[in-house]
Design a protein around this motif. Sequence first.
Motif, PDB file in Angstrom:
ATOM      1  N   ILE A 145      31.438 -34.773 -24.073  1.00  0.00           N
ATOM      2  CA  ILE A 145      32.688 -34.495 -24.772  1.00  0.00           C
ATOM      3  C   ILE A 145      32.882 -32.997 -24.964  1.00  0.00           C
ATOM      4  CG2 ILE A 145      33.852 -34.715 -27.004  1.00  0.00           C
ATOM      5  CD1 ILE A 145      32.596 -37.519 -27.201  1.00  0.00           C
ATOM      6  N   ALA A 146      31.823 -32.311 -25.404  1.00  0.00           N
ATOM      7  CA  ALA A 146      31.934 -30.874 -25.687  1.00  0.00           C
ATOM      8  C   ALA A 146      32.325 -30.082 -24.448  1.00  0.00           C
ATOM      9  CB  ALA A 146      30.622 -30.354 -26.258  1.00  0.00           C
ATOM     10  N   PHE A 147      31.631 -30.321 -23.349  1.00  0.00           N
ATOM     11  CA  PHE A 147      31.905 -29.531 -22.156  1.00  0.00           C
ATOM     12  C   PHE A 147      33.209 -29.941 -21.469  1.00  0.00           C
ATOM     13  CE2 PHE A 147      27.381 -28.516 -22.579  1.00  0.00           C
ATOM     14  CZ  PHE A 147      27.441 -27.138 -22.417  1.00  0.00           C
ATOM     15  N   THR A 148      33.600 -31.189 -21.610  1.00  0.00           N
ATOM     16  CA  THR A 148      34.894 -31.601 -21.053  1.00  0.00           C
ATOM     17  C   THR A 148      36.040 -30.925 -21.800  1.00  0.00           C
ATOM     18  OG1 THR A 148      34.023 -33.755 -20.365  1.00  0.00           O
ATOM     19  CG2 THR A 148      36.416 -33.557 -20.589  1.00  0.00           C
ATOM     20  N   ILE A 149      35.992 -30.987 -23.130  1.00  0.00           N
ATOM     21  CA  ILE A 149      37.041 -30.363 -23.939  1.00  0.00           C
ATOM     22  C   ILE A 149      37.109 -28.868 -23.677  1.00  0.00           C
ATOM     23  CG2 ILE A 149      37.713 -29.770 -26.299  1.00  0.00           C
ATOM     24  CD1 ILE A 149      36.650 -32.498 -27.175  1.00  0.00           C
ATOM     25  N   GLN A 150      35.952 -28.212 -23.678  1.00  0.00           N
ATOM     26  CA  GLN A 150      35.945 -26.768 -23.469  1.00  0.00           C
ATOM     27  C   GLN A 150      36.377 -26.398 -22.052  1.00  0.00           C
ATOM     28  OE1 GLN A 150      32.547 -24.536 -25.621  1.00  0.00           O
ATOM     29  NE2 GLN A 150      31.792 -26.639 -25.550  1.00  0.00           N
ATOM     30  N   GLY A 151      35.931 -27.178 -21.081  1.00  0.00           N
ATOM     31  CA  GLY A 151      36.287 -26.874 -19.695  1.00  0.00           C
ATOM     32  C   GLY A 151      37.779 -26.972 -19.434  1.00  0.00           C
ATOM     33  N   VAL A 152      38.394 -28.042 -19.911  1.00  0.00           N
ATOM     34  CA  VAL A 152      39.839 -28.222 -19.727  1.00  0.00           C
ATOM     35  C   VAL A 152      40.614 -27.119 -20.439  1.00  0.00           C
ATOM     36  CG1 VAL A 152      41.790 -29.730 -20.262  1.00  0.00           C
ATOM     37  CG2 VAL A 152      39.665 -30.719 -19.395  1.00  0.00           C
ATOM     38  N   THR A 153      40.193 -26.780 -21.648  1.00  0.00           N
ATOM     39  CA  THR A 153      40.889 -25.746 -22.411  1.00  0.00           C
ATOM     40  C   THR A 153      40.712 -24.371 -21.785  1.00  0.00           C
ATOM     41  OG1 THR A 153      40.433 -27.032 -24.406  1.00  0.00           O
ATOM     42  CG2 THR A 153      41.249 -24.805 -24.717  1.00  0.00           C
ATOM     43  N   MET A 154      39.532 -24.076 -21.265  1.00  0.00           N
ATOM     44  CA  MET A 154      39.305 -22.803 -20.578  1.00  0.00           C
ATOM     45  C   MET A 154      40.230 -22.658 -19.373  1.00  0.00           C
ATOM     46  SD  MET A 154      35.148 -22.522 -20.613  1.00  0.00           S
ATOM     47  CE  MET A 154      34.233 -22.654 -22.144  1.00  0.00           C
ATOM     48  N   LEU A 155      40.369 -23.740 -18.620  1.00  0.00           N
ATOM     49  CA  LEU A 155      41.252 -23.708 -17.447  1.00  0.00           C
ATOM     50  C   LEU A 155      42.691 -23.448 -17.879  1.00  0.00           C
ATOM     51  CD1 LEU A 155      41.766 -24.120 -14.433  1.00  0.00           C
ATOM     52  CD2 LEU A 155      41.911 -26.584 -14.868  1.00  0.00           C
ATOM     53  N   TRP A 156      43.136 -24.137 -18.926  1.00  0.00           N
ATOM     54  CA  TRP A 156      44.509 -23.977 -19.404  1.00  0.00           C
ATOM     55  C   TRP A 156      44.760 -22.544 -19.887  1.00  0.00           C
ATOM     56  CZ3 TRP A 156      49.378 -24.344 -19.809  1.00  0.00           C
ATOM     57  CH2 TRP A 156      50.057 -23.974 -20.954  1.00  0.00           C
ATOM     58  N   LEU A 157      43.859 -22.002 -20.713  1.00  0.00           N
ATOM     59  CA  LEU A 157      44.059 -20.638 -21.218  1.00  0.00           C
ATOM     60  C   LEU A 157      43.930 -19.595 -20.117  1.00  0.00           C
ATOM     61  CD1 LEU A 157      42.398 -20.359 -24.758  1.00  0.00           C
ATOM     62  CD2 LEU A 157      44.818 -20.317 -24.153  1.00  0.00           C
ATOM     63  N   SER A 158      43.071 -19.864 -19.132  1.00  0.00           N
ATOM     64  CA  SER A 158      42.965 -18.937 -17.997  1.00  0.00           C
ATOM     65  C   SER A 158      44.295 -18.825 -17.266  1.00  0.00           C
ATOM     66  CB  SER A 158      41.877 -19.406 -17.030  1.00  0.00           C
ATOM     67  OG  SER A 158      40.614 -19.412 -17.652  1.00  0.00           O
ATOM     68  N   LEU A 159      44.936 -19.951 -17.043  1.00  0.00           N
ATOM     69  CA  LEU A 159      46.237 -19.951 -16.375  1.00  0.00           C
ATOM     70  C   LEU A 159      47.302 -19.292 -17.249  1.00  0.00           C
ATOM     71  CD1 LEU A 159      46.168 -23.576 -14.895  1.00  0.00           C
ATOM     72  CD2 LEU A 159      45.829 -21.422 -13.661  1.00  0.00           C
ATOM     73  N   TRP A 160      47.243 -19.556 -18.554  1.00  0.00           N
ATOM     74  CA  TRP A 160      48.246 -18.998 -19.463  1.00  0.00           C
ATOM     75  C   TRP A 160      48.101 -17.491 -19.593  1.00  0.00           C
ATOM     76  CZ3 TRP A 160      52.725 -20.234 -21.424  1.00  0.00           C
ATOM     77  CH2 TRP A 160      53.215 -19.563 -22.544  1.00  0.00           C
ATOM     78  N   TRP A 161      46.868 -17.023 -19.804  1.00  0.00           N
ATOM     79  CA  TRP A 161      46.637 -15.586 -19.948  1.00  0.00           C
ATOM     80  C   TRP A 161      46.687 -14.858 -18.608  1.00  0.00           C
ATOM     81  CZ3 TRP A 161      41.925 -16.048 -23.799  1.00  0.00           C
ATOM     82  CH2 TRP A 161      42.430 -16.389 -25.067  1.00  0.00           C
ATOM     83  N   GLY A 162      46.444 -15.606 -17.517  1.00  0.00           N
ATOM     84  CA  GLY A 162      46.467 -14.985 -16.197  1.00  0.00           C
ATOM     85  C   GLY A 162      47.840 -14.498 -15.772  1.00  0.00           C
ATOM     86  N   ARG A 163      48.879 -14.892 -16.513  1.00  0.00           N
ATOM     87  CA  ARG A 163      50.227 -14.408 -16.191  1.00  0.00           C
ATOM     88  C   ARG A 163      50.387 -12.930 -16.512  1.00  0.00           C
ATOM     89  NH1 ARG A 163      54.058 -16.627 -19.620  1.00  0.00           N
ATOM     90  NH2 ARG A 163      52.430 -16.469 -21.209  1.00  0.00           N
ATOM     91  N   HIS A 164      49.561 -12.399 -17.440  1.00  0.00           N
ATOM     92  CA  HIS A 164      49.747 -11.031 -17.906  1.00  0.00           C
ATOM     93  C   HIS A 164      48.529 -10.136 -17.696  1.00  0.00           C
ATOM     94  CE1 HIS A 164      53.388 -12.530 -19.730  1.00  0.00           C
ATOM     95  NE2 HIS A 164      52.711 -13.389 -20.474  1.00  0.00           N
ATOM     96  N   MET A 165      47.474 -10.678 -17.064  1.00  0.00           N
ATOM     97  CA  MET A 165      46.279  -9.866 -16.818  1.00  0.00           C
ATOM     98  C   MET A 165      45.608 -10.337 -15.546  1.00  0.00           C
ATOM     99  SD  MET A 165      43.489 -11.395 -19.578  1.00  0.00           S
ATOM    100  CE  MET A 165      44.562 -11.192 -21.002  1.00  0.00           C
TER     101      MET A 165
END
Length: 454
Positions: A145-165
Amino acid sequence: MLRLWPFRLLRQQGSLPTTHLPASPPVVLALGFLSLIALGTVLLKMPFATRSPISWFEAFFTATSSVTVTGLTVIEPATVLSIPGQILVTILVQIGGLGFVTFAVLAAITLGKRISLQQQALALEAFNQTSVSRIRQTAFSVIKIAFTIQGVTMLWLSLWWGRHMDFKDAIYQAYFHVTMAFNNAGMALYEDSLIGLTHDPISILTLSLMIALGGLGFPVIINILRKKRWQRLSPYSKIIILGTLTLNLLGFLAIWLFEHKNPSTIANLPWYEQATAAWLQTISSRTAGFVTMDAGSMRDSSVLLIMFYMFIGGGSLSTASGIKLGTFIVLIAAVISYLRHREEVVLMQRTVSPETVQKSLSLVLITFSLFFMGLLFITIFDKLPLRSVMFEVMSAITTTGMSFGITGELSLPSKFVLTLLMFAGRLGPLTLVYSLATRRRSRIRYPEGHFQVG
């Protein structure tokens, strides 16, 4: 605390070897955390971990803060630690957040080794379980559960923040901050923590969701995933979910009300940025440690509320600390039962055992005693404003990590007091006391006496 009667029964049936426990499970847990802190200290002192040399005590304090998922620092992780050093800190936080026992049990299972009596007792203490058969299932569930939640969220934030950096930077920042958020550690790669993200509600809501999930407790998350419907959830899960929602919503409205006219915090922000700042500040108060407002500039009413939320903390078997939300709710139910002249303490149409009420009372008293003793010693060692010291000490004992910015100004003895409080807060005050004195049942019964209280 831990009961060993299941193991005695299994030994009699021949299912387990008759192995004598050399030390109580809490002692082994304490030694495990100390070993991890010692290893982290040595690694952080090595040249590869820092951009500029740090002292042994700075390495020790940082390792302790990481393993106990507190987030208090005497150095600036973003500038003093190198990339390998920052990654090392996230690893220490991850192990400290999920519990080194989870990793140990998982490793033993993966290698095909039979879990010994000592390992089972240790795992039961760490997972707060009473059934031996659930150890393996819980260990796997926590990791998955821990690594699934963190992995999915990391991917989402990477895409979101990747728009500006740069995308590589976005991936790394997402990895660092999601790890800190889910494990309720609160370290950030920005000098002003997350104050600069108040204009970005997507990032704030994402990180606050990670904090909330990490602090909810794995038993609740597992129960939700298995039952899927509110009616089928356990009474404990229902009470924790309702308690979490109530505390978060009330705290959010209160802090927004207290601070919306404070020019030193959010008065000059648009209303929606005020809302995001107040929301994350509230969620983070329950031992996560991120800030969207300068804590030292907040009004006294907000500071008191945040300290209260620190004291409560998150759910049992979660990455958060504090006395735990379940403890707080049990004590509220006990008070209500007393006022209504009811002999039994009832929650969600279930009777709460007297042992649970006693454990809750003991936990509150021990935690407050540690807070008072830490406060007393630091006021002896340093001459700083009492409000700042109270906030710092409460942040340490509840492993929250919020600060008025005085951590680096404290003397060496005061910093050492904070490390002791962080260690005690993460290990659990009841477990710490259990480590120092073996619980023994007396066969002597005394006549009842009447003592005046209240």
